[in-house]
Write an enzyme that holds these catalytic residues in place. Sequence first.
Site, PDB file in Angstrom:
ATOM      1  N   SER A 134       1.133   7.792  -1.997  1.00 57.48           N
ATOM      2  CA  SER A 134       0.283   6.613  -2.171  1.00 57.48           C
ATOM      3  C   SER A 134       1.066   5.344  -2.481  1.00 57.48           C
ATOM      4  O   SER A 134       0.672   4.253  -2.055  1.00 57.48           O
ATOM      5  CB  SER A 134      -0.770   6.862  -3.262  1.00 57.48           C
ATOM      6  N   HIS A 185       0.757   2.563  -7.368  1.00 54.17           N
ATOM      7  CA  HIS A 185      -0.046   1.825  -6.389  1.00 54.17           C
ATOM      8  C   HIS A 185       0.255   0.330  -6.426  1.00 54.17           C
ATOM      9  O   HIS A 185       0.534  -0.288  -5.389  1.00 54.17           O
ATOM     10  CB  HIS A 185      -1.542   2.043  -6.670  1.00 54.17           C
TER      11      HIS A 185
END
Length: 212
Positions: A134, A185
Amino acid sequence: MLDFREIIYRPDGELRSMTNMLIIAVNIVVFILLEVLGSTENPAFMFRCGANYPPAIMEGKEYYRLFFSMFMHFGIQHLANNMLVLFFLGDNLERAVGKLRYLIIYLGSGLAGAYASSYISYRNGDYGVGAGASGAIFGVLGALFFLVIYHRGHLEELTVKRMGICIALTLYSGFTSTGVDNYAHVTGLFSGFLLAMIVGRRKRKGKSSYED
């Protein structure tokens, strides 16, 4: 039933970006191998196989974990969610910047996200085992956002509004969910944006992609 050609070819008949497809394939192969050897939902097993763990990075200097953890996922849903996003957005980015620059953005963002996650988690005393693509995928998002802005608000079907909404919703989902590595992230997102500024720019007129 999904036609195999739909995986290899885009709707316009052109081949999908092969570097992006190779990255997806590596993630899938690693997942299968880990499932054969043990369980990807077992943190102790994932740690032994090279997943991210703050003390191992910050104290043990086991920096290889920053790279390995980018290709490891906790369970099939984790893998499927990440690869589905990468399948579409990674294809866009690679066509916009070329193979080598795509790899620089993808791997650079993933490594930056993994390190930031380890550092901040270590400082906060949060010693959970981490893995997943991610951070790198958020790097792809950040890079595409920069490129859309750079190309005066449009890059193929992408627009500033669409990218902004996509990023906002994805970040919101992460911050309102448990067990999500938001440090990776956010760092990946900004890293991708900055890396695209450095290596992803090209002339606004002319060919739509690099040849490399």
